[in-house]
Structures are given as structure tokens and as C-alpha cells.
Design a protein around this motif. Structure first.
Motif, PDB file in Angstrom:
ATOM      1  N   SER A 297       0.591  -2.606 -12.599  1.00  0.00           N
ATOM      2  CA  SER A 297      -0.089  -3.757 -13.218  1.00  0.00           C
ATOM      3  C   SER A 297       0.872  -4.600 -14.029  1.00  0.00           C
ATOM      4  CB  SER A 297      -1.227  -3.259 -14.121  1.00  0.00           C
ATOM      5  OG  SER A 297      -0.743  -2.331 -15.079  1.00  0.00           O
ATOM      6  N   ASP A 301       1.691  -8.005 -10.852  1.00  0.00           N
ATOM      7  CA  ASP A 301       0.371  -7.390 -10.933  1.00  0.00           C
ATOM      8  C   ASP A 301      -0.292  -7.289  -9.569  1.00  0.00           C
ATOM      9  OD1 ASP A 301      -1.892  -6.214 -11.914  1.00  0.00           O
ATOM     10  OD2 ASP A 301      -2.761  -8.056 -12.729  1.00  0.00           O
ATOM     11  N   TYR A 303      -1.866  -4.915  -8.352  1.00  0.00           N
ATOM     12  CA  TYR A 303      -3.129  -4.174  -8.415  1.00  0.00           C
ATOM     13  C   TYR A 303      -4.325  -5.117  -8.447  1.00  0.00           C
ATOM     14  CZ  TYR A 303      -6.620  -0.816 -10.024  1.00  0.00           C
ATOM     15  OH  TYR A 303      -7.753  -0.020 -10.136  1.00  0.00           O
ATOM     16  N   ASN A 304      -4.189  -6.254  -9.124  1.00  0.00           N
ATOM     17  CA  ASN A 304      -5.295  -7.199  -9.267  1.00  0.00           C
ATOM     18  C   ASN A 304      -5.078  -8.497  -8.481  1.00  0.00           C
ATOM     19  OD1 ASN A 304      -6.971  -5.768 -11.377  1.00  0.00           O
ATOM     20  ND2 ASN A 304      -5.016  -5.911 -12.475  1.00  0.00           N
ATOM     21  N   GLY A 498      -5.848  -1.471 -19.622  1.00  0.00           N
ATOM     22  CA  GLY A 498      -5.683  -2.878 -19.344  1.00  0.00           C
ATOM     23  C   GLY A 498      -6.760  -3.697 -20.020  1.00  0.00           C
ATOM     24  N   ALA A 502      -7.756  -7.967 -16.221  1.00  0.00           N
ATOM     25  CA  ALA A 502      -6.611  -7.347 -15.548  1.00  0.00           C
ATOM     26  C   ALA A 502      -6.604  -5.853 -15.828  1.00  0.00           C
ATOM     27  CB  ALA A 502      -5.301  -7.987 -15.993  1.00  0.00           C
ATOM     28  N   THR A 504      -6.293  -1.680 -15.076  1.00  0.00           N
ATOM     29  CA  THR A 504      -5.336  -0.829 -14.368  1.00  0.00           C
ATOM     30  C   THR A 504      -6.114   0.212 -13.575  1.00  0.00           C
ATOM     31  OG1 THR A 504      -5.138   0.828 -16.119  1.00  0.00           O
ATOM     32  CG2 THR A 504      -3.743  -1.142 -16.280  1.00  0.00           C
ATOM     33  N   TRP A 505      -5.392   1.050 -12.837  1.00  0.00           N
ATOM     34  CA  TRP A 505      -6.052   2.070 -12.031  1.00  0.00           C
ATOM     35  C   TRP A 505      -6.770   3.100 -12.887  1.00  0.00           C
ATOM     36  CZ3 TRP A 505      -4.623   7.070 -12.897  1.00  0.00           C
ATOM     37  CH2 TRP A 505      -3.352   7.304 -13.431  1.00  0.00           C
ATOM     38  N   LYS A 603      -5.306  -2.586  -5.423  1.00  0.00           N
ATOM     39  CA  LYS A 603      -6.150  -1.450  -5.759  1.00  0.00           C
ATOM     40  C   LYS A 603      -6.926  -0.925  -4.563  1.00  0.00           C
ATOM     41  CE  LYS A 603      -9.275  -4.655  -7.867  1.00  0.00           C
ATOM     42  NZ  LYS A 603     -10.125  -4.891  -9.050  1.00  0.00           N
TER      43      LYS A 603
END
Length: 833
Positions: A297, A301, A303-304, A498, A502, A504-505, A603
Motif C-alpha cells: 500500500s 498503492d 492494492y487499491n 490504513g 486507502a 491495507t490487506w 487486492k
């Protein structure tokens, strides 16, 4: 030169036969090249090349151009008409048409090698019709030069016009095709046999007709000069000669075809077998090793952020496949094996990039997102779908992306070597995916042998400790326990929760404490995972609650590899697939969330495992560990187990990234087939080698035997001519043909008496008086007032046979053997000049 021009403008039977021969072999060459291209534009290329060469050569000969001028005009015609004849893709736009001429120049040199690196059929992919255009243009130009120039060396037409057929064989496919069974006869490669029979049959018929035509012209000229006319053959005799030739050809086919079928290997060796094209795929590591980059992230970023977007029939396709990894070397699962053999390589597959509008296909439009490189690194792996039927690139880079696309049909995985960037888009078309069979219903292939070399001992011990059976039901239970006793973690450091915009996992497990997780998929890493699971089970007891057995930490990288190795230990061929779920129907509560709203973010990147059952179908199942139950607490006073577990630490040698080979061929993956029984039959390779040797000898000896048979048939026809006059006259012709084949001069303009004296002087073994008697007898039969009686004709042949033997006896044995297969008597006309 004026006479040459007049001959070109004056048609006769020979001219039409020569043109017919050229056009017939052009048609055979097009038929032979069809498996390479399988596009009807092949007819445009072949017909255009033939017409262009005929027009240029005919114009050049009529207008008395030099050969250099004809060649220059032919090259100019190639540059002008090459694009419309061989690059139909240039018609998409005006800019593409102009660019097509640049592509034509490049393809003139480069397309030859490219043609043997592309999966067939190639269609009109990447200007690969250019080699065929050049071959047909050059060969037909040379052939038409011989035909229109009325050259005496018409025999050169045969090797020239067999070259296009050789092109189709050399650049063709390796497969022989389905065998054809005709009663007791089996034709192993019917298409190749048909091409060979047509090409060689047309060539042989052409040479025979040409020789007969030359003989007829010579007799006609001699009759015009001397005023003496020979009686022509009867219709019955002509039919008998044709029937004899047909019978000889039929017998040859009936003998050669079955023998060739027993000697032919299952696959032919062509040019593509010897070419190993260099690919940039060896620059890319296994995509599973960089799996955790998608869950970061920081920086871009990923992940998002959107890795890719899609729209279309997502529910019917279920998943997007990024890469299929079938080969485990003890360090990592890879897309290609370490030896990078051609059978497992990626290749150009033009049939996928051509338009496919079959009804019933699901369609999905995919666009590369800005986070593609951040989530996957500089990856060449292109997201595709299972059962891909067609792919069509769009946008400004359509030609580059199409040229850079490689595919492995066995792995159902694609690669894009032209490089992917944000905004690149393409359309996938595939059959809708049926609901997969339950894992518990799958049975391993018959005779499959479990893998042991790359399976940690702790994995084997953990499987044995579960006490479940084998087969699909046992595998399903083991996978369920593995996922339930694992805990999801993507990193060594806690990324925090996060923000709302935004996250995080860790948002998936915000109520549970963070657990560190080592990356990697080596035998040591997987062995440690099962050691932890086995130790916790031994300490908590077999009857412990599920939450007391959670001990393994990791993510899809470790658990997908662990699941695949469990399947391998039970005898299931297994492979790991990295990609995205685009339908909720293929996920469950513990899985990585499926993409939503037509967007796949970092993700959503996940890995799953596919196993192959006895029905040869691949069944997919999820392997992501659960994230709701935390790791079980270890007892404060732990005692040493009564039966300690000895975990053997494997030291695996680091293997370099496998070289990739984007060349065609049959594909393999990590599939287990039953081991062949020891001690294969020795006679099978001996029989194959022996059959090949016999076939080669037959191919070499058959023309010689056929020629000897033709001479025997000719002698019998002469001896059994309908009239005694013809039998005597043709008997003299037989004597002259024998002498000519032995190397003596033909009769030419000499009288028979002069010829008899010449042969008597050349061979002391002959009886000069008998030769003179034979010459006077032949003259009397042809020019005398009375016809000879049948008895006189028989006595004539008796003396003739004796003199033929004496004539040959004067020459060494090697000379007599060469006379048996000599063509001089056919070429010079022998006694009929």
C-alpha cells in the motif's frame, strides 16, 4: 532472336502441354501449402504470382528483352503487387496500406525464419504469405521462360516446378494426419502421399509425353525428307501400351504406399524442428514469486489501484488467468521447465488472433490499468481466460500487440512480448465455462505415479497424520484442513489498517493480531509450514477444537504451492494458476475477494490450483487460508512429543530462470502419464529401421526397374507386331537401340548396311555377314515388293537376338549393366531416326 519470337507466338501441342504441366503443379503446390496457411487468400497469392510471372516473361520474350531486363521487371512487379497479393491486413486503412510496403521489404528477408517459428496454420499473419509469393513467382518465372522460349531442355521444368512442393514440405507441419484404411492397406499420411503421387505422376506423365512427342516429330521429319512413310501403330496397340503403363504405375503405388506407411514415423521432421527462436521470456521470473507486490500500500498503492478493467460476460467466464505454472524445481513453481524444451514453449497462434464470430462464445473486453506494472512487475504474462477461442487487440498498438502475442494452448496461458502499458486493450472470446465438478468426485489418472523428489518429508508426515483416504475425496478433505488450519498474512511487517479510502490487506483481519509471514515457495519454506501444522496437531491432540489447530502462516504463494504438492503426493497432476476471480461463483468466504464493478485491483490478485483427473479434465479449487481465526496459543509448558517429528531440511539448488521458447509444437506440462513397462520390444525399432531402409532402396531402385520393364515391354511389342513387315522393321530398330544404349552411334542418316558395317567394326564378337543379312532383310521388308512371311520374321528375330548378345559381349560388364538403364535409345530415337 526473331525465330525465337516467332516460336513464342506460334502455339502447338507441346506449348499447351508445357503450360498445362506448369499450371497443374502450381495447383498441387497450392494444395500442399494449404495446411500451412488454411486461408482462401492463399489462392489469391498463388494465382497472382503465376499470372504476374507469365505476363512479364511472355512480354519480355516477345519484345526481345534481355534476361536482366525480365528479372528487373519481375522484381518491380513484386514490389508493386506484393502488398495486395500477400499482405491483406494492409487494407484496413490507408496508413496501413502504405506501411504494408515497408513490411513487404522486411518480410522478404525475415518472414522465412518467422514462418517456422509460428504455430500453424498461420493464415495471413505477419505477412507470412510473402515466402509463398516469392517461391511461386521465381519458380513460375523460370518455368515460363523455358516454355515461352521453346527451350530444348524442357526436362528442367520438372525440378523447377517441384520446388514449390518442396517448400510446402519443408515449411509444413510435423504431423502426418489421420491414417486412411483401405481394406488391408493402411496409408499413414494420406495427404502427403496424395501430394507425392500427384506431383510425381504429373511430372512422369509430362516427361513420357514429351519424349513421345519428340520421337513423333523426328519420324515426321524423316518421312518428309525421304518420302518413305512408316505404318502407324494400331488403336489396339496404343491402348495396350497405355494399359501397360497404367498397370506398372498401379503396381508401384500398391507396393510403395504400404511400405512407406510402415516406415513413416508418427511425426515428420521439418525445418521448424531445427530452429529454436530466441525469446525475451527468459528475462521474466515466475510471477508467483512477486505475488506480494500486489498487496503493498506504498508507492503506487497497487492494492487499491486498478490493475485492469473489464466488461462483458464475466459471470460466464469466471476467472482471468494471468499465468499457469506447472513445473516445480524445489525452489519455485515456473511457467516453463528448466530445460525449456520446444514441446512446452509458447508460440504464435495466428488462428487465435484471427476473427472468430462463432455463435455461443462469451466475450470479455479487457483494458490494462495503471497499476499493472506495480502489481505484477515488468511482466510479459497477459491475462486471458480458460478455453480461449480468439483474441483481438485494439487501439493504436494493435499490430505490435498482435505480433508480440504468444500462447501455450496446453497451459491456457498467454504472453505479450511487445510490452503492455496502461490503456492497451483487447477482446477475449471463449466458450462459457461450465460449473466445475466437485473436487471430491475427481479420481487420479490411471497409472499415475505420485511425485516424491520435490515433496518435503513433513508434508508426507502431515498427510499421513490426517488419516484420510486417497482419491478426490481425500484430497478435498486435506485441502479443507490445510486452509482451515492456516492463517492469512502477506508480509513480515504490520502495514496497519490504513485509511477508509486507502485500506491495507489487514482490513480483512482487523480484529485479529498481526502475524509475520515469510515469502518464498521453496521446499524449505513449505516444509516449515507443514512442520508447524504437524507440531501443533501433536501438541493439541487429534481431538482438539479447530481453533486450537491453526498454526500455518502464509498467503496464496505458500498455500497454493502446498496444495499442489499435496495433490502431487496423491497422484494428481497439478498446476498453480495466478489471476483474478471475476465472478463470485468461483470464490468462497476464505478466498481473496473477486473483482467487482468491472475493476480488478491488487487486492483481488489470487492463486488457485488445478488438478487433472482420469477424464483428462482440469478441476480448479481455491487454496487461500482463512483469516478469521487467529493462530492457536502455544501451551506454556510444552513437553517433547513421545514420537518427535524429524523434519529433513532439503537444500535445493537455485535454478536460473528458464529460457522461453516462443515456438510452436505440441505442448507439454507437468502431467503424469503411466510409466511404460520395462524392456520394450526390440523388434519394433529394428522393423522401423528396416522398413525405412527398404523404402529408401525401393525409391532408388524403382525408377531403374521401371525403365528395364519398359524396355522389355517395348521389345515384346516389336516382336509381336501385327504384320510381319512391322516385326522385321522394328526388329532392326531393337538392334539399333541396343547398340545406342551400349554407347554406339545411332543410325541417323546412314543406311542399314552402313550401320551394320559400323557395328561390326565396333564389336568383333558380332558376325559381320549376319549383320549385313539382317540389314538387307529389313530393307527388303520395308522397300520390297513382297511382304516377308511370318516364318521369315521369326528367323529374323532369332538371328537378331544372337547378334544383340554378341554385340553386348564386346563391352565390359559395367557397360552392359549401364546399358540396361540407359535412356539414350529414348532420347535419340534409336533406330527410328
Amino acid at each position: 532472336m526473331a525465330r525465337r519470337r516467332a516460336r513464342a507466338l506460334r502455339p502447338d501441342a507441346a506449348l499447351f502441354v508445357d503450360l498445362g504441366f506448369v499450371l497443374a503443379l502450381v495447383a498441387v503446390a497450392a494444395f500442399a501449402a494449404w495446411p500451412i496457411y488454411e486461408t482462401w487468400y492463399l489462392a489469391v497469392t498463388v494465382a497472382g504470382a503465376t499470372a504476374l510471372s507469365a505476363l512479364v516473361v511472355f512480354t519480355g520474350i516477345v519484345r526481345r528483352w534481355s534476361w536482366l531486363s525480365i528479372a528487373g521487371c519481375l522484381a518491380g512487379g513484386y514490389l508493386v503487387f506484393g502488398v495486395p497479393l500477400a499482405i491483406p491486413s494492409a487494407f484496413t486503412s490507408r496508413a496501413d496500406f502504405l506501411a504494408g510496403y515497408r513490411e513487404l521489404l522486411a518480410a522478404t528477408v525475415q518472414s522465412w525464419k518467422r514462418l517456422i517459428t509460428v504455430e500453424m496454420p498461420v493464415g495471413h499473419f505477419q505477412a507470412l504469405l510473402v515466402p509463398l509469393l516469392i517461391t511461386m513467382l521465381v519458380c513460375t518465372a523460370v518455368a515460363f521462360s523455358i516454355v515461352f522460349g521453346r527451350a530444348r531442355w524442357y526436362g528442367a521444368l520438372v525440378p523447377v516446378m517441384l520446388m514449390p512442393n518442396a517448400f510446402a514440405i519443408a515449411f509444413g507441419t510435423t504431423a502426418n494426419g489421420l491414417a486412411l484404411h483401405l481394406g488391408p492397406i493402411t496409408v499413414a499420411a494420406p495427404r502427403h502421399v496424395l501430394v507425392g503421387v500427384l506431383a510425381l505422376g504429373i511430372a512422369g506423365g509430362f516427361l513420357v509425353w514429351r519424349a513421345q512427342h519428340a520421337r513423333t516429330l523426328a519420324l515426321r521429319e524423316a518421312a518428309a525428307a525421304s518420302g518413305i512413310r512408316r505404318s502407324g501403330g494400331t488403336a489396339v496397340g496404343n491402348v495396350r501400351r497405355i494399359a501397360s503403363a497404367a498397370a506398372v504405375a498401379l503396381v508401384g503405388l500398391l507396393v510403395a504406399v504400404p511400405l512407406s506407411s510402415t516406415a513413416l514415423p508418427s511425426q515428420r521432421h521439418v525445418l521448424s524442428d531445427a530452429v529454436d527462436p530466441v525469446s525475451r521470456l527468459n528475462q521474466y521470473t515466475s510471477p508467483l514469486t512477486t505475488y506480494r507486490a500486489a498487496f503493498e500500500s506504498t508507492g503506487g498503492d497497487p492494492y487499491n489501484s486498478p490493475v485492469l478493467t473489464y466488461k462483458g460476460d464475466a459471470q460466464q467466464l469466471g476467472r482471468l488467468r494471468l499465468a499457469t505454472m506447472s513445473f516445480y524445481n524445489g525452489q519455485q513453481f515456473t511457467v516453463l521447465p528448466n530445460d525449456s524444451d520446444r514441446a512446452s514453449a509458447f508460440s504464435h497462434m495466428p488462428q487465435l488472433t484471427s476473427s472468430n464470430h462463432d455463435s455461443g462464445l462469451a466475450s470479455l473486453d479487457v483494458t490494462i490499468g495503471k497499476a499493472f506494472d506495480d502489481a505484477l512487475g515488468s511482466s510479459a504474462w497477459l491475462p486471458t481466460v480458460n478455453g480461449l477461442s480468439a483474441i483481438g487487440f485494439t487501439g493504436k498498438n494493435v499490430n505490435q500487440l498482435t505480433d508480440g502475442f504468444y500462447y501455450n494452448d496446453k497451459l491456457q496461458s498467454g504472453a505479450e512480448l511487445a510490452g503492455l502499458s496502461a490503456g492497451d486493450s483487447y477482446t477475449l472470446r471463449a466458450k462459457p465455462q461450465a460449473r466445475p465438478a466437485p473436487l471430491a468426485s475427481v479420481t487420479p489418472p490411471v497409472g499415475a505415479v505420485p511425485e516424491t523428489d520435490t515433496i518435503p518429508d513433513s508434508l508426507t508426515q502431515w498427510v499421513q497424520a490426517q488419516g484420510v483416504g486417497g482419491g478426490g475425496q481425500g484430497l478435498a478433505e486435506l485441502i479443507d484442513r490445510l486452509r482451515a488450519r492456516g492463517f492469512l498474512s502477506h508480509s513480515l511487517e504490520d502495514p496497519g489498517l490504513g485509511t477508509a479510502s486507502a485500506p491495507t490487506w489487514r482490513e480483512l483481519q482487523k480484529n485479529n493480531p498481526f502475524e509475520q509471514s515469510l515469502a518464498g515457495e521453496s521446499m524449505d519454506r513449505i516444509g516449515d509450514l507443514f512442520s508447524d501444522l504437524l507440531r501443533q496437531q501433536q501438541q493439541a491432540g487429534a481431538d482438539a477444537a479447530p481453533e486450537q489447530l491453526v498454526a500455518g502462516v502464509g498467503d496464496d504463494e505458500q498455500f497454493a504451492v502446498a496444495s499442489a504438492l499435496i495433490a502431487e503426493s496423491l497422484g494428481f497432476p497439478a498446476r498453480v494458476v495466478l489471476g483474478f476471480a471475476i465472478s463470485d461463483s468461483v470464490t468462497d468466504a476464505s478466498s481473496i475477494p473477486a473483482c467487482s464493478g468491472g475493476v480488478c485491483e491488487g487486492k483481488n490478485l489470487t492463486a488457485w490450483v488445478e488438478v487433472r483427473g482420469a477424464d483428462q479434465k482440469w478441476v480448479a479449487f481455491n487454496t487461500t487460508p482463512q483469516h478469521k481465526i487467529p493462530l492457536a496459543k502455544k501451551p506454556e509448558n510444552t513437553s517433547v512429543p513421545k514420537v518427535p517429528t524429524q523434519v529433513q531440511q532439503h537444500v535445493a539448488t537455485v535454478q536460473p530462470p528458464p529460457e522461453a521458447n516462443p515456438s510452436g509444437g505440441d505442448h507439454q506440462n507437468n502431467e503424469h502419464t503411466p510409466k511404460s513397462p520395462a524392456g520394450p520390444a526390440v523388434w519394433l525399432p529394428v522393423l522401423r529401421i528396416g522398413g525405412t531402409v527398404v523404402l529408401a532402396l525401393l525409391v532408388l531402385v524403382a525408377p531403374l526397374l521401371a525403365l528395364m520393364l519398359v524396355k522389355v515391354v517395348r521389345r515384346r511389342e516389336r516382336r509381336s507386331a501385327p504384320s510381319a513387315t512391322d516385326r522385321v522393321a522394328s526388329g532392326w530398330d531393337e538392334l539399333v537401340d541396343t547398340a545406342v544404349d551400349l554407347g554406339l552411334p545411332a543410325q541417323g542418316v546412314r543406311t542399314r548396311a552402313e550401320t551394320a558395317a559400323l557395328y561390326a567394326a565396333a564389336s568383333r564378337a558380332t558376325d559381320s555377314s549376319t549383320l549385313r543379312t539382317l540389314a538387307h532383310g529389313a530393307d527388303a521388308a520395308v522397300f520390297g515388293a513382297f511382304d516377308p512371311t511370318p516364318d521369315e520374321a521369326d528367323r529374323f528375330w532369332t538371328q537378331l537376338d544372337e547378334q544383340r548378345v554378341r554385340l553386348a559381349a564386346a563391352f565390359p560388364r559395367w557397360r552392359r549393366l549401364l546399358a540396361l538403364i540407359s535412356l539414350r535409345s529414348f532420347r535419340t530415337g534409336g533406330g527410328e531416326r
